[in-house]
Scaffold this active site. Structure first.
Site, PDB file in Angstrom:
ATOM      1  CB  SER A 151     -57.559  42.400  29.018  1.00  0.00           C
ATOM      2  OG  SER A 151     -56.934  42.875  30.187  1.00  0.00           O
ATOM      3  CG  HIS A 179     -59.265  43.238  25.147  1.00  0.00           C
ATOM      4  ND1 HIS A 179     -58.378  42.383  24.521  1.00  0.00           N
ATOM      5  CD2 HIS A 179     -58.589  43.796  26.181  1.00  0.00           C
ATOM      6  CE1 HIS A 179     -57.226  42.419  25.163  1.00  0.00           C
ATOM      7  NE2 HIS A 179     -57.321  43.265  26.169  1.00  0.00           N
ATOM      8  CE  LYS A 221     -54.758  44.545  22.975  1.00  0.00           C
ATOM      9  NZ  LYS A 221     -54.814  45.142  24.284  1.00  0.00           N
TER      10      LYS A 221
HETATM   11  C1  LIG Z   1     -53.651  45.915  24.871  1.00  0.00           C
HETATM   12  C2  LIG Z   1     -54.332  46.834  25.798  1.00  0.00           C
HETATM   13  C3  LIG Z   1     -53.987  48.175  25.831  1.00  0.00           C
HETATM   14  C4  LIG Z   1     -52.810  48.711  25.073  1.00  0.00           C
HETATM   15  O1  LIG Z   1     -53.016  48.777  23.718  1.00  0.00           O
HETATM   16  P1  LIG Z   1     -51.751  48.748  22.735  1.00  0.00           P
HETATM   17  O2  LIG Z   1     -52.233  49.406  21.505  1.00  0.00           O
HETATM   18  O3  LIG Z   1     -51.385  47.330  22.549  1.00  0.00           O
HETATM   19  O4  LIG Z   1     -50.668  49.529  23.415  1.00  0.00           O
HETATM   20  C5  LIG Z   1     -54.723  49.018  26.633  1.00  0.00           C
HETATM   21  N1  LIG Z   1     -55.744  48.544  27.389  1.00  0.00           N
HETATM   22  C6  LIG Z   1     -56.083  47.258  27.398  1.00  0.00           C
HETATM   23  C7  LIG Z   1     -57.211  46.797  28.239  1.00  0.00           C
HETATM   24  C8  LIG Z   1     -55.377  46.354  26.617  1.00  0.00           C
HETATM   25  O5  LIG Z   1     -55.677  45.063  26.655  1.00  0.00           O
END
Ligand SMILES: *Cc1c(COP(=O)(O)O)cnc(C)c1O
Length: 390
Positions: A177, A205, A236
């Site tokens: 990320s 992502h 996302k």
């Molecule tokens: C955003 C994210 C999460 C968490 O997801 P949410 O649904 O926002 O809690 C988990 N792993 C990665 C790599 C992320 O970027």
């Protein structure tokens, strides 16, 4: 007034000194990938709304008139019709035998890692893994070995040394990320085969952004059948909220009974489930968004190389602009805001000390012109000596 102890005020003071204060912004979504942020209308390069579905009225419409709360945990009575339908839709979208839902992607990682291994087991965790995987590793009580994906020979040694442990688990982000680069999933699966380890991939992502059908890094790299569990988020590219895990029926049944954030949290609201199902369907129905996003990402990486900035190779929508110092990143971000672009500065502890950066998150809502203008603005605000040093 309550007394504020010195550790508290000193701690906040230290954040201030280190340029690490995080503002609490008010953000209102506008059309075409713009947002009104603390009153200023900016082209928004900060969101994980990669396909524009979080702002899409079709998701909001799908949730209209549907209950805003589930009323109970899934194991008790929280599995609404929309929840059951979403589970099925995820399994079918992912081409997986079974799926289980979580209140968030964070909860999915936390609960899944902790449910797979115990105190006597060993976890192998990429050094750049997301906080939710790191916390899951800690919570499991297992021994945690951090590995560098550039040195998989060392990981092989670590795995060999752990052969006496009852279970071995390799955990990794699919698309990292902060750097926007892929994990070496095929090599990790080879090592897992050799050393009898499980592999967990967090596709947060990459769901909706990578792979022929948008299933993520595992699909792109052709390892879907080799990965033990794939974790995804519905918050996302899918555009709603929630998290999930997919895998074989036995693994998913195990999580259903043992993944505590899923067992002990109220189920995802029916309205959220309905919106998420619509987002998943649109990923399948509108592949052009994914292609447009990929083209924007390629073009933007090209611009940055031309500016003499280091560009981590990557196929996805996250493109970091590496600047080292937190203060440089904060100043560059502010200067870009003055030119009409919102690009957040990412600082420690989110990234290691000395690797502060701007993180550009592209969205299918952006146009080619947005990307070109952002590159021009970056050229104008990032000092030449910073670029040549990098
Ligand atoms: C955003 C994210 C999460 C968490 O997801 P949410 O649904 O926002 O809690 C988990 N792993 C990665 C790599 C992320 O970027």
């Amino acid at each position: 007034m309550h007394l504020e102890p010195a550790w508290l005020t000193d701690g906040l003071e230290a954040l201030e000194q280190g340029h690490l204060i995080r503002p609490r912004r008010r953000v209102e979504p506008l059309e075409d990938g713009r947002s009104r942020i603390d009153g200023r209308e900016l082209v928004d390069f900060s969101t994980n709304d990669y396909l524009g579905f979080a702002r899409d009225s079709r998701l909001a419409d799908a949730a209209t008139g549907i209950a805003a709360g589930a009323g109970a945990s899934p194991l008790v009575s929280g599995r609404s019709p929309q929840y059951c339908q979403l589970e099925q839709n995820i399994a079918s979208f992912e081409g997986a035998p079974a799926a289980v839902l979580f209140p968030s992607g964070f909860a999915a990682n936390l609960g899944t890692v902790a449910a797979l291994v115990n105190r006597d087991d060993v976890i192998f965790s990429d050094k750049d893994n997301h906080a939710s995987l790191i916390d899951g590793c800690r919570l499991s009580g297992a021994r945690v070995q951090i590995y560098q994906r550039e040195r998989l020979d060392q990981l092989a040694d670590q795995l060999a040394q752990a052969s006496a442990a009852p279970r071995r688990l390799i955990v990794t982000d699919g698309l990292f990320s902060m750097d926007g680069i892929l994990a070496p999933l095929d090599s990790l699966c080879d090592l897992a085969d050799t050393h009898d380890a499980m592999v967990l991939v967090d596709e947060a992502h990459a769901t909706g952004t990578l792979g022929q059908s948008g299933r993520g890094a595992s699909e792109l790299l052709g390892v879907e059948e080799r990965v033990t569990l794939r974790i995804g988020t519905l918050s996302k590219a899918v555009g709603a909220a929630g998290g999930f895990a997919v895998g074989t029926t036995a693994f998913i049944d195990h999580l259903w009974h043992h993944a505590r954030p899923q067992v002990f949290s109220t189920a995802l609201p029916p309205s959220t489930c309905a919106a998420a199902s619509t987002g998943l369907q649109l990923i399948t129905d509108e592949p052009d968004r994914r292609l447009h996003l990929a083209a924007l990402a390629d073009r933007f990486r090209g611009h940055l190389s031309q500016l003499g900035l280091p560009v981590p190779p990557g196929p996805g929508p996250i493109v970091p602009v590496l600047l080292a110092e937190a203060s440089t990143a904060v100043e560059a971000s502010a200067a870009l805001s003055d030119r009409g672009f919102f690009v957040p500065a990412i600082r420690p502890p989110t990234v290691p000390l000395g690797t502060a950066r701007l993180r550009v998150s592209l969205s299918a809502l952006h146009s080619q012109q947005d990307i070109d203008q952002l590159a021009d603005a970056i050229a104008a605000v990032i000092p030449m000596e910073v670029r040549t040093r990098a």
